[in-house]
Design a protein around this motif. Sequence first.
Motif, PDB file in Angstrom:
ATOM      1  N   THR A 102       0.839  -1.195   0.000  1.00 55.63           N
ATOM      2  CA  THR A 102       0.000   0.000   0.000  1.00 55.63           C
ATOM      3  C   THR A 102       0.874   1.244   0.000  1.00 55.63           C
ATOM      4  N   SER A 103       0.328   2.330  -0.497  1.00 54.77           N
ATOM      5  CA  SER A 103       1.076   3.575  -0.581  1.00 54.77           C
ATOM      6  C   SER A 103       1.474   4.083   0.796  1.00 54.77           C
ATOM      7  N   ARG A 104       2.678   4.611   0.902  1.00 52.68           N
ATOM      8  CA  ARG A 104       3.120   5.170   2.177  1.00 52.68           C
ATOM      9  C   ARG A 104       2.428   6.491   2.457  1.00 52.68           C
ATOM     10  N   ASP A 105       2.015   7.182   1.401  1.00 51.10           N
ATOM     11  CA  ASP A 105       1.293   8.441   1.575  1.00 51.10           C
ATOM     12  C   ASP A 105      -0.205   8.149   1.539  1.00 51.10           C
ATOM     13  N   ARG A 106      -0.749   7.706   2.662  1.00 54.26           N
ATOM     14  CA  ARG A 106      -2.148   7.288   2.692  1.00 54.26           C
ATOM     15  C   ARG A 106      -3.107   8.457   2.464  1.00 54.26           C
ATOM     16  N   ASP A 107      -2.755   9.652   2.940  1.00 55.71           N
ATOM     17  CA  ASP A 107      -3.636  10.800   2.753  1.00 55.71           C
ATOM     18  C   ASP A 107      -3.896  11.054   1.276  1.00 55.71           C
ATOM     19  N   LYS A 180     -20.533   6.919  15.620  1.00 55.00           N
ATOM     20  CA  LYS A 180     -19.620   7.528  14.667  1.00 55.00           C
ATOM     21  C   LYS A 180     -18.255   6.829  14.716  1.00 55.00           C
ATOM     22  N   VAL A 181     -17.618   6.733  13.553  1.00 52.43           N
ATOM     23  CA  VAL A 181     -16.334   6.046  13.442  1.00 52.43           C
ATOM     24  C   VAL A 181     -15.324   6.944  12.737  1.00 52.43           C
ATOM     25  N   SER A 182     -14.088   6.922  13.193  1.00 56.20           N
ATOM     26  CA  SER A 182     -12.979   7.555  12.482  1.00 56.20           C
ATOM     27  C   SER A 182     -11.787   6.600  12.546  1.00 56.20           C
ATOM     28  N   VAL A 183     -10.902   6.685  11.537  1.00 54.56           N
ATOM     29  CA  VAL A 183      -9.826   5.705  11.390  1.00 54.56           C
ATOM     30  C   VAL A 183      -8.498   6.413  11.131  1.00 54.56           C
ATOM     31  N   TRP A 184      -7.477   6.018  11.882  1.00 58.12           N
ATOM     32  CA  TRP A 184      -6.123   6.519  11.660  1.00 58.12           C
ATOM     33  C   TRP A 184      -5.174   5.335  11.488  1.00 58.12           C
ATOM     34  N   THR A 185      -4.261   5.447  10.493  1.00 61.56           N
ATOM     35  CA  THR A 185      -3.165   4.492  10.353  1.00 61.56           C
ATOM     36  C   THR A 185      -1.856   5.283  10.328  1.00 61.56           C
ATOM     37  N   HIS A 187       0.309   5.799   8.242  1.00 62.01           N
ATOM     38  CA  HIS A 187       0.641   6.545   7.030  1.00 62.01           C
ATOM     39  C   HIS A 187      -0.211   7.804   6.888  1.00 62.01           C
ATOM     40  N   GLN A 188      -1.022   8.109   7.882  1.00 61.30           N
ATOM     41  CA  GLN A 188      -1.891   9.284   7.826  1.00 61.30           C
ATOM     42  C   GLN A 188      -1.452  10.306   8.867  1.00 61.30           C
ATOM     43  N   LYS A 189      -1.744  11.570   8.564  1.00 63.59           N
ATOM     44  CA  LYS A 189      -1.457  12.632   9.520  1.00 63.59           C
ATOM     45  C   LYS A 189      -2.591  12.775  10.528  1.00 63.59           C
ATOM     46  N   GLU A 190      -3.818  12.634  10.061  1.00 61.20           N
ATOM     47  CA  GLU A 190      -4.989  12.789  10.918  1.00 61.20           C
ATOM     48  C   GLU A 190      -5.970  11.647  10.666  1.00 61.20           C
ATOM     49  N   PRO A 191      -6.835  11.329  11.638  1.00 56.18           N
ATOM     50  CA  PRO A 191      -7.862  10.304  11.419  1.00 56.18           C
ATOM     51  C   PRO A 191      -8.837  10.726  10.328  1.00 56.18           C
ATOM     52  N   LYS A 209      -0.151  -0.249  12.006  1.00 54.09           N
ATOM     53  CA  LYS A 209      -0.453   0.371  13.285  1.00 54.09           C
ATOM     54  C   LYS A 209      -1.639   1.282  13.061  1.00 54.09           C
ATOM     55  N   ALA A 210      -2.708   1.074  13.823  1.00 60.42           N
ATOM     56  CA  ALA A 210      -3.933   1.820  13.545  1.00 60.42           C
ATOM     57  C   ALA A 210      -4.716   2.062  14.819  1.00 60.42           C
ATOM     58  N   TYR A 211      -5.460   3.173  14.801  1.00 62.60           N
ATOM     59  CA  TYR A 211      -6.459   3.468  15.821  1.00 62.60           C
ATOM     60  C   TYR A 211      -7.809   3.582  15.119  1.00 62.60           C
ATOM     61  N   VAL A 212      -8.792   2.863  15.624  1.00 60.35           N
ATOM     62  CA  VAL A 212     -10.165   3.012  15.133  1.00 60.35           C
ATOM     63  C   VAL A 212     -10.979   3.571  16.291  1.00 60.35           C
TER      64      VAL A 212
END
Length: 243
Positions: A102-107, A180-185, A187-191, A209-212
């Motif tokens: 997967t792309s390193r630049d997820r945003d 409500k759901v938000s997702v951060w990995t 490779h992202q700056k913000e969820p 590595k992720a936060y849901v």
Amino acid sequence: MTHATQSRRAAHRKQRGLTLIEISIAIIIVAILFSAAVMGIGSITGAKAKGTAGELAGLIRSLYDSAALRGKTCRLVFEIPDPKSEEATRYHAECAEGSVTTSRDRDTTLRDDNTARERAARASRGPSGEERRSYLVSGGSAPTATELLEGEKQRVEALSRFSSYTSEEVPSRELPSDVKVSVWTRHQKEPVENGVAYLYFFPQGYTEKAYVYVQQGDNVWTLDVSPLTGKVQVVAEALEVPR
């Protein structure tokens, strides 16, 4: 039977009928109030969000195992509506035909995917665009360098193309509208709080590595996903995104 006796009996029947109606109305009112109280308590305690967090934790672990057993890259896709809307968050699983990265630049990837989805939605409502030419060897002669490059490009794209994957352990689902759901990995700056969000699982036995974040009212649970084991720790607070 005297007229007075008949009048008393009629009045008695009338009184008994009104009493039954009043009891029925009272029961209905009590049921409505009880239902409202239960919903209010659930919103205060965040019961739906807590249950959703537990379900997602089991789903993430199952998809982690599925990717390793199938030898294919899979991902959990969240379709997150605008937080101000009353639409529900949906999620489903997808797997690629092969092992892809997967792309390193997820945003950037997420922006491109959201743009592609919007274009696809507009195209489905209007005239279809011109389809890309398939790889063909013209006239039975040896393929040119350009044709070989086009063929290899299509082969790689086919391997990296994701298709829906469902099973009893990995169902597609729509969450309650008040959850409500938000997702951060990593490779992202913000969820991601609106649009599409991905959580990838690789056949080598690791994920990202992720936060849901799962929220209902003022109650927030964070699913802390371990990249090496796929284990999920559910924390009863909103963890801060690593910087």
